[in-house]
Design a protein around this motif. Structure first.
Motif, mmCIF file in Angstrom:
data_model
loop_
_atom_site.group_PDB
_atom_site.id
_atom_site.type_symbol
_atom_site.label_atom_id
_atom_site.label_comp_id
_atom_site.label_asym_id
_atom_site.label_seq_id
_atom_site.Cartn_x
_atom_site.Cartn_y
_atom_site.Cartn_z
ATOM 1 N N GLN A 3 21.682 6.805 6.906
ATOM 2 C CA GLN A 3 20.900 6.602 5.695
ATOM 3 C C GLN A 3 19.426 6.719 6.039
ATOM 4 O O GLN A 3 18.965 6.153 7.038
ATOM 5 N N LEU A 4 18.709 7.449 5.218
ATOM 6 C CA LEU A 4 17.277 7.663 5.421
ATOM 7 C C LEU A 4 16.528 7.198 4.175
ATOM 8 O O LEU A 4 16.865 7.609 3.061
ATOM 9 N N VAL A 5 15.515 6.387 4.395
ATOM 10 C CA VAL A 5 14.712 5.888 3.279
ATOM 11 C C VAL A 5 13.254 6.191 3.553
ATOM 12 O O VAL A 5 12.682 5.709 4.529
ATOM 13 N N GLU A 6 12.648 6.985 2.674
ATOM 14 C CA GLU A 6 11.231 7.346 2.834
ATOM 15 C C GLU A 6 10.360 6.409 2.013
ATOM 16 O O GLU A 6 10.779 5.860 0.998
ATOM 17 N N SER A 7 9.126 6.296 2.463
ATOM 18 C CA SER A 7 8.130 5.552 1.700
ATOM 19 C C SER A 7 6.752 6.058 2.081
ATOM 20 O O SER A 7 6.599 6.773 3.078
ATOM 21 N N LEU A 18 -2.701 10.328 4.335
ATOM 22 C CA LEU A 18 -1.567 9.507 3.935
ATOM 23 C C LEU A 18 -0.618 9.414 5.109
ATOM 24 O O LEU A 18 -0.583 10.309 5.968
ATOM 25 N N ARG A 19 0.159 8.335 5.133
ATOM 26 C CA ARG A 19 1.198 8.208 6.136
ATOM 27 C C ARG A 19 2.534 7.968 5.444
ATOM 28 O O ARG A 19 2.668 7.018 4.670
ATOM 29 N N LEU A 20 3.486 8.827 5.739
ATOM 30 C CA LEU A 20 4.840 8.659 5.229
ATOM 31 C C LEU A 20 5.708 8.021 6.300
ATOM 32 O O LEU A 20 5.520 8.280 7.491
ATOM 33 N N SER A 21 6.670 7.217 5.860
ATOM 34 C CA SER A 21 7.609 6.583 6.776
ATOM 35 C C SER A 21 9.027 6.972 6.401
ATOM 36 O O SER A 21 9.335 7.178 5.224
ATOM 37 N N CYS A 22 9.875 7.060 7.396
ATOM 38 C CA CYS A 22 11.294 7.337 7.180
ATOM 39 C C CYS A 22 12.087 6.391 8.070
ATOM 40 O O CYS A 22 12.060 6.531 9.293
ATOM 41 N N ARG A 38 9.230 19.797 2.851
ATOM 42 C CA ARG A 38 8.576 19.533 1.568
ATOM 43 C C ARG A 38 8.942 20.628 0.572
ATOM 44 O O ARG A 38 9.262 21.759 0.957
ATOM 45 N N GLN A 39 8.878 20.255 -0.687
ATOM 46 C CA GLN A 39 9.203 21.202 -1.739
ATOM 47 C C GLN A 39 8.216 21.050 -2.882
ATOM 48 O O GLN A 39 8.148 19.996 -3.516
ATOM 49 N N ALA A 40 7.447 22.102 -3.112
ATOM 50 C CA ALA A 40 6.511 22.135 -4.222
ATOM 51 C C ALA A 40 7.221 22.698 -5.452
ATOM 52 O O ALA A 40 8.220 23.421 -5.315
ATOM 53 N N PRO A 41 6.718 22.415 -6.643
ATOM 54 C CA PRO A 41 7.364 22.925 -7.858
ATOM 55 C C PRO A 41 7.497 24.440 -7.835
ATOM 56 O O PRO A 41 6.534 25.155 -7.550
ATOM 57 N N GLY A 116 16.782 12.133 3.052
ATOM 58 C CA GLY A 116 16.289 11.040 2.241
ATOM 59 C C GLY A 116 16.134 11.472 0.796
ATOM 60 O O GLY A 116 16.399 12.627 0.433
ATOM 61 N N GLN A 117 15.674 10.544 -0.032
ATOM 62 C CA GLN A 117 15.580 10.793 -1.461
ATOM 63 C C GLN A 117 14.309 11.529 -1.853
ATOM 64 O O GLN A 117 14.194 12.037 -2.977
ATOM 65 N N GLY A 118 13.354 11.602 -0.945
ATOM 66 C CA GLY A 118 12.109 12.301 -1.225
ATOM 67 C C GLY A 118 11.026 11.366 -1.730
ATOM 68 O O GLY A 118 11.309 10.367 -2.399
ATOM 69 N N THR A 119 9.789 11.689 -1.402
ATOM 70 C CA THR A 119 8.648 10.928 -1.879
ATOM 71 C C THR A 119 7.542 11.901 -2.274
ATOM 72 O O THR A 119 7.274 12.869 -1.568
ATOM 73 N N GLN A 120 6.915 11.637 -3.417
ATOM 74 C CA GLN A 120 5.922 12.562 -3.956
ATOM 75 C C GLN A 120 4.571 12.361 -3.289
ATOM 76 O O GLN A 120 4.091 11.227 -3.146
#
Length: 125
Positions: A3-7, A18-22, A38-41, A116-120
């Protein structure tokens, strides 16, 4: 199972950081790589960077090299994406991924079994 949880996502002005965590849980990841995509629109999901957990070797996409840094806290089974000198084109949903390490697939989506679920992340000009 892993399980992966991003924030850590959010909005920042160009030039900011910015700092992202997983945070990973569920099984031993000794022979794994953990990566950020990453995925842009309207665009395909693209590789940002990865870290080999057995040895801590890192790899980055050319578009972020010198600006982004991946680190990890082994005790907490957490990987971080430190993003500096952010640009509007860095705006995307950022995904954490984990998979058994292979030099052939470390930059490819199919190299990773867990996501993970992704973070914007939004960078304004």
């Amino acid at each position: 199972q892993v399980q992966l949880v991003e924030s850590g996502g959010g909005m920042v002005q160009a030039g900011g950081s910015l700092r992202l965590s997983c945070a990973a849980s569920g099984r031993t990841l000794r022979h794994y790589a953990m990566a950020w995509f990453r995925q842009a629109p309207g665009k395909e999901r693209e590789f940002v960077g990865a870290i080999k957990l057995n040895g801590e070797q890192t790899l980055y996409a050319d578009s972020v090299k010198g600006r982004f840094l991946i680190s990890r806290d082994s005790a907490k089974n957490t990987v971080f994406l430190h993003m500096n000198s952010l640009k509007p084109e860095d705006t995307a949903v950022y995904y954490c991924a984990a998979g058994v390490y292979s030099g052939h697939t470390v930059q490819l989506r199919r190299g990773y079994d867990y996501w993970g679920q992704g973070t914007q992340v939004t960078v304004s000009s």
